[in-house]
Design an enzyme around this catalytic site. Structure first.
Site, mmCIF file in Angstrom:
data_model
loop_
_atom_site.group_PDB
_atom_site.id
_atom_site.type_symbol
_atom_site.label_atom_id
_atom_site.label_comp_id
_atom_site.label_asym_id
_atom_site.label_seq_id
_atom_site.Cartn_x
_atom_site.Cartn_y
_atom_site.Cartn_z
ATOM 1 N N ARG A 151 0.921 -1.213 -0.003
ATOM 2 C CA ARG A 151 0.170 -0.164 -0.080
ATOM 3 C C ARG A 151 0.966 1.154 -0.003
ATOM 4 O O ARG A 151 0.504 2.307 0.621
ATOM 5 C CB ARG A 151 -1.109 -0.048 1.238
ATOM 6 C CG ARG A 151 -1.967 -1.149 1.118
ATOM 7 C CD ARG A 151 -2.868 -0.992 0.321
ATOM 8 N NE ARG A 151 -4.079 -1.847 0.128
ATOM 9 C CZ ARG A 151 -4.131 -3.042 -0.030
ATOM 10 N NH1 ARG A 151 -2.785 -3.482 -0.740
ATOM 11 N NH2 ARG A 151 -4.974 -4.093 -0.245
ATOM 12 N N GLU A 201 -5.379 4.066 5.713
ATOM 13 C CA GLU A 201 -4.836 3.743 4.431
ATOM 14 C C GLU A 201 -5.669 5.082 3.408
ATOM 15 O O GLU A 201 -4.602 5.107 2.736
ATOM 16 C CB GLU A 201 -5.893 2.449 3.867
ATOM 17 C CG GLU A 201 -5.067 1.974 2.650
ATOM 18 C CD GLU A 201 -5.886 1.038 1.858
ATOM 19 O OE1 GLU A 201 -7.050 1.551 1.073
ATOM 20 O OE2 GLU A 201 -5.778 -0.329 1.868
ATOM 21 N N SER A 221 -10.849 -0.665 2.946
ATOM 22 C CA SER A 221 -10.142 -0.908 4.077
ATOM 23 C C SER A 221 -9.781 0.705 4.618
ATOM 24 O O SER A 221 -9.239 1.197 4.005
ATOM 25 C CB SER A 221 -8.827 -1.692 4.107
ATOM 26 O OG SER A 221 -9.116 -2.820 3.483
HETATM 27 P P1 FAD Z 1 -9.074 8.519 -5.746
HETATM 28 O O1 FAD Z 1 -9.645 7.840 -4.455
HETATM 29 O O2 FAD Z 1 -9.885 9.069 -6.564
HETATM 30 O O3 FAD Z 1 -7.501 8.987 -5.482
HETATM 31 C C1 FAD Z 1 -6.662 8.308 -4.326
HETATM 32 C C2 FAD Z 1 -5.335 9.164 -4.067
HETATM 33 O O4 FAD Z 1 -4.702 9.002 -5.600
HETATM 34 C C3 FAD Z 1 -5.593 10.491 -3.841
HETATM 35 O O5 FAD Z 1 -4.522 10.997 -3.084
HETATM 36 C C4 FAD Z 1 -5.537 11.273 -5.301
HETATM 37 O O6 FAD Z 1 -5.308 12.485 -5.161
HETATM 38 C C5 FAD Z 1 -4.488 10.327 -5.982
HETATM 39 N N1 FAD Z 1 -4.813 10.443 -7.349
HETATM 40 C C6 FAD Z 1 -5.774 9.729 -7.993
HETATM 41 N N2 FAD Z 1 -5.789 9.759 -9.282
HETATM 42 C C7 FAD Z 1 -4.281 10.257 -9.620
HETATM 43 C C8 FAD Z 1 -3.570 10.548 -10.740
HETATM 44 N N3 FAD Z 1 -4.131 10.455 -12.041
HETATM 45 N N4 FAD Z 1 -2.394 11.257 -10.393
HETATM 46 C C9 FAD Z 1 -1.825 11.531 -9.351
HETATM 47 N N5 FAD Z 1 -2.815 11.415 -8.095
HETATM 48 C C10 FAD Z 1 -4.045 10.826 -8.317
HETATM 49 N N6 FAD Z 1 -7.475 -0.826 -2.597
HETATM 50 C C11 FAD Z 1 -6.628 -1.908 -2.765
HETATM 51 O O7 FAD Z 1 -5.322 -1.725 -2.964
HETATM 52 N N7 FAD Z 1 -7.233 -3.328 -2.769
HETATM 53 C C12 FAD Z 1 -8.180 -3.331 -2.669
HETATM 54 O O8 FAD Z 1 -8.742 -4.643 -2.556
HETATM 55 C C13 FAD Z 1 -9.188 -2.486 -2.433
HETATM 56 N N8 FAD Z 1 -10.602 -2.774 -2.209
HETATM 57 C C14 FAD Z 1 -11.527 -1.637 -2.098
HETATM 58 C C15 FAD Z 1 -12.716 -1.730 -1.971
HETATM 59 C C16 FAD Z 1 -14.058 -0.939 -1.900
HETATM 60 C C17 FAD Z 1 -15.156 -1.028 -1.634
HETATM 61 C C18 FAD Z 1 -13.256 0.481 -1.720
HETATM 62 C C19 FAD Z 1 -14.209 1.519 -1.882
HETATM 63 C C20 FAD Z 1 -11.974 0.737 -2.270
HETATM 64 C C21 FAD Z 1 -10.935 -0.306 -2.253
HETATM 65 N N9 FAD Z 1 -9.690 -0.029 -2.232
HETATM 66 C C22 FAD Z 1 -8.826 -1.064 -2.423
HETATM 67 C C23 FAD Z 1 -9.142 1.540 -2.368
HETATM 68 C C24 FAD Z 1 -9.246 2.140 -3.967
HETATM 69 O O9 FAD Z 1 -10.188 1.380 -4.621
HETATM 70 C C25 FAD Z 1 -7.911 1.917 -4.502
HETATM 71 O O10 FAD Z 1 -6.927 2.797 -3.763
HETATM 72 C C26 FAD Z 1 -8.018 2.870 -5.782
HETATM 73 O O11 FAD Z 1 -6.705 2.625 -6.521
HETATM 74 C C27 FAD Z 1 -8.320 4.110 -5.665
HETATM 75 O O12 FAD Z 1 -8.629 4.560 -6.891
HETATM 76 P P2 FAD Z 1 -9.428 5.946 -7.469
HETATM 77 O O13 FAD Z 1 -9.488 6.406 -8.620
HETATM 78 O O14 FAD Z 1 -10.812 5.903 -6.757
HETATM 79 O O15 FAD Z 1 -8.511 7.015 -6.649
HETATM 80 N N1 EPU Z 2 -11.401 -10.760 9.656
HETATM 81 C C1 EPU Z 2 -12.125 -11.021 10.849
HETATM 82 N N2 EPU Z 2 -13.240 -10.193 11.012
HETATM 83 C C2 EPU Z 2 -13.468 -9.006 10.297
HETATM 84 C C3 EPU Z 2 -12.671 -8.761 9.150
HETATM 85 C C4 EPU Z 2 -11.645 -9.725 8.682
HETATM 86 O O1 EPU Z 2 -11.969 -11.939 11.597
HETATM 87 O O2 EPU Z 2 -14.346 -8.306 10.460
HETATM 88 C C5 EPU Z 2 -10.472 -11.872 9.295
HETATM 89 C C6 EPU Z 2 -10.947 -12.505 7.989
HETATM 90 O O3 EPU Z 2 -11.729 -13.673 8.658
HETATM 91 C C7 EPU Z 2 -9.338 -13.270 7.406
HETATM 92 C C8 EPU Z 2 -8.546 -12.000 7.760
HETATM 93 O O4 EPU Z 2 -9.207 -11.249 8.957
HETATM 94 O O5 EPU Z 2 -8.949 -14.339 8.184
HETATM 95 C C9 EPU Z 2 -8.305 -11.046 6.608
HETATM 96 O O6 EPU Z 2 -9.444 -10.486 5.963
HETATM 97 P P1 EPU Z 2 -9.771 -10.408 4.309
HETATM 98 O O7 EPU Z 2 -9.076 -11.651 3.787
HETATM 99 O O8 EPU Z 2 -10.932 -9.754 4.464
HETATM 100 O O9 EPU Z 2 -8.676 -9.290 4.109
HETATM 101 P P2 EPU Z 2 -8.064 -8.069 4.951
HETATM 102 O O10 EPU Z 2 -6.764 -8.264 5.250
HETATM 103 O O11 EPU Z 2 -8.989 -7.373 5.848
HETATM 104 C C10 EPU Z 2 -7.007 -6.879 2.856
HETATM 105 C C11 EPU Z 2 -6.673 -5.797 2.104
HETATM 106 C C12 EPU Z 2 -8.030 -5.432 1.007
HETATM 107 C C13 EPU Z 2 -8.021 -6.712 0.222
HETATM 108 C C14 EPU Z 2 -8.079 -8.041 0.744
HETATM 109 C C15 EPU Z 2 -7.946 -9.205 -0.072
HETATM 110 C C16 EPU Z 2 -5.589 -4.290 3.344
HETATM 111 C C17 EPU Z 2 -5.325 -3.046 4.409
HETATM 112 N N3 EPU Z 2 -6.762 -4.689 3.208
HETATM 113 O O12 EPU Z 2 -8.105 -7.059 3.581
HETATM 114 O O13 EPU Z 2 -7.757 -4.419 0.326
HETATM 115 O O14 EPU Z 2 -9.230 -6.560 -0.864
HETATM 116 O O15 EPU Z 2 -6.977 -8.139 1.759
HETATM 117 O O16 EPU Z 2 -6.413 -9.515 -0.406
HETATM 118 O O17 EPU Z 2 -4.430 -4.673 3.197
HETATM 119 C C18 EPU Z 2 -8.199 -2.149 0.506
HETATM 120 O O18 EPU Z 2 -7.031 -1.801 0.548
HETATM 121 O O19 EPU Z 2 -9.064 -1.197 0.390
HETATM 122 C C19 EPU Z 2 -8.787 -3.395 0.584
HETATM 123 C C20 EPU Z 2 -10.357 -3.816 0.724
#
Ligand code: FAD
Ligand code: EPU
Length: 355
Positions: A163, A334, A239
């Site tokens: 991240r 995050e 997250s």
């Molecule tokens: P924004 O929210 O618009 O921007 C994020 C940051 O990047 C801000 O600081 C912004 O200023 C900057 N930025 C955006 N575009 C540019 C650009 N072109 N140039 C320079 N700076 C820029 N993240 C994960 O890593 N793994 C996950 O599994 C994951 N799951 C998610 C699930 C949900 C339901 C949600 C809501 C979010 C999740 N995220 C996850 C976080 C998010 O989706 C990612 O960080 C994604 O890359 C953000 O993209 P965005 O276009 O929405 O960025």
């Molecule tokens: N868990 C619990 N209770 C909860 C949530 C999680 O016990 O309420 C336990 C789950 O059962 C599992 C472990 O925690 O054993 C990990 O949970 P999960 O697989 O859902 O993943 P996470 O560590 O909570 C991370 C990333 C996610 C990404 C998933 C899958 C970060 C901060 N988050 O979540 O990314 O999608 O792994 O790889 O690293 C994001 O960055 O926004 C994001 C959603």
């Protein structure tokens, strides 16, 4: 065209109301140059916007919010059977993944359904289910905000980490990412070591050798839909905290006290599942005044009441303080907060510990 006093609620998935003093949508390089020139003349800070899925708006933004709407997507053959993808910042990430999968190309399938656009993907080196952007990243082109110059970044120059990237560190707020190039390998093997994926395929009975990129994407989508809230229905930013990394010694102490603690070893250190800590501390499903903790994933804070970002951050701070008291572990936020600190609570918006 530059707009004034613009509502940013449609531009953040937490749906917090906040206004930008100025707003521009750039769909090409010319538009970016014009927007930067305007900001330079007025000495405005810039907030680059993609899909708004990783930001928390804690107040009005006193500068230029710049929506990165550049479009363009190209797949071309590269050396040794690899495929090079060139994608403009404004392309949707999940659509790119599904487009690759539909062509039978492997490498991005574990990253299906991550919201947001291409331009933001390198900022925090998006990751999920055992894969990170860096695994297929080739290079990117960014525009330097101060000069308007185009600068190339190799994978090494991006300094990707968990991240993390150079764009959250020394290059923070200095560049607009315009174009990202990925390289998908010619030979592919399904990456299903993540426990939830292993469990999914153990249940379906599919053999590893028979899996296609499409099968893996389907599995990832099903797993994500089973626990992560869709921001269209329940506002959230994914997250809210990073999974904290602790030393082997700290891990042993916690593991002895909590035998069901969830953690992954990374060398000598351990990455703890912050969702488990928050869940175990009793916060999962918590709701107060329109903000809360998702009932199926405690790492995700939700904002069904469309409250201001400050309220979400206040809850995050409460949770982080509780986790510190109960487990001695520091949680780091995050998403990025704008403005960086809350006017009524100094330091609250810092990106480091305690949200
Ligand atoms: P924004 O929210 O618009 O921007 C994020 C940051 O990047 C801000 O600081 C912004 O200023 C900057 N930025 C955006 N575009 C540019 C650009 N072109 N140039 C320079 N700076 C820029 N993240 C994960 O890593 N793994 C996950 O599994 C994951 N799951 C998610 C699930 C949900 C339901 C949600 C809501 C979010 C999740 N995220 C996850 C976080 C998010 O989706 C990612 O960080 C994604 O890359 C953000 O993209 P965005 O276009 O929405 O960025
Ligand atoms: N868990 C619990 N209770 C909860 C949530 C999680 O016990 O309420 C336990 C789950 O059962 C599992 C472990 O925690 O054993 C990990 O949970 P999960 O697989 O859902 O993943 P996470 O560590 O909570 C991370 C990333 C996610 C990404 C998933 C899958 C970060 C901060 N988050 O979540 O990314 O999608 O792994 O790889 O690293 C994001 O960055 O926004 C994001 C959603």
């Amino acid at each position: 065209m530059i707009r004034t006093d613009t509502d940013l609620q449609p531009f953040n998935t937490l749906t917090s109301a906040a206004r930008a003093k100025y707003f521009a949508e750039a769909t090409d390089y010319q538009g970016l140059h014009e927007a930067l020139e305007f900001a330079r003349r007025k000495q405005l800070p810039i907030l680059p916007l993609g899909g708004g899925s990783n930001i928390v708006l804690t107040g009005d933004f006193p500068g230029l919010a710049l929506h990165m709407g550049l479009k363009g997507l190209e797949f071309e053959p590269a050396e040794e059977g690899a495929t090079r993808i060139t994608a403009a910042a404004g392309e949707n990430w999940h659509q790119l993944v599904m487009n690759s999968v539909a062509r039978g190309l492997g490498g991005l399938e574990n990253l299906a359904l991550i919201p947001g656009n291409i331009g933001a993907a390198p900022i925090q080196n998006i990751g999920a289910y055992g894969v990170e952007l860096k695994d297929t990243f080739h290079s990117l082109t960014a525009m330097e905000i101060a000069t308007g110059d185009l600068v190339e970044f190799s994978a090494e120059a991006c300094q990707f980490g968990y991240r993390d990237s150079v764009f959250k560190q020394s290059a923070r707020d200095r560049f607009l990412i315009c174009e990202v190039r990925l390289q998908l390998p010619g030979s592919w093997r399904a990456q299903i070591s993540y426990p939830a994926l292993q469990q999914y395929f153990a249940e379906t009975g599919q053999a590893l050798e028979s899996l296609t990129p499409e099968d893996v994407a389907e599995a990832v989508i099903a797993i994500r839909n089973s626990k992560l809230p869709n921001p269209v229905h329940i506002p959230n930013a994914g997250s809210f905290f990073k999974n904290p990394v602790v030393t082997g010694e700290q891990y042993q102490v916690l593991k002895q006290r909590y035998p069901d603690l969830v953690a992954f070893s990374i060398g000598d250190d351990w990455k703890l599942a912050a969702g488990w800590l928050i869940d175990r501390a009793g916060w999962r499903g918590f709701a107060r005044d329109g903000v809360g903790v998702h009932e199926r994933q405690a790492l995700v804070l939700v904002n069904p009441g469309h409250q201001c970002g400050g309220k979400v951050v206040a809850l995050a701070r409460e949770i982080a303080a509780d986790i510190h008291t109960k487990f001695g572990v520091e949680l780091e936020a995050e998403p990025r907060f704008y403005p960086d600190s809350l006017p009524d609570s100094p330091g609250a918006g810092r990106q480091s510990t305690s949200a």
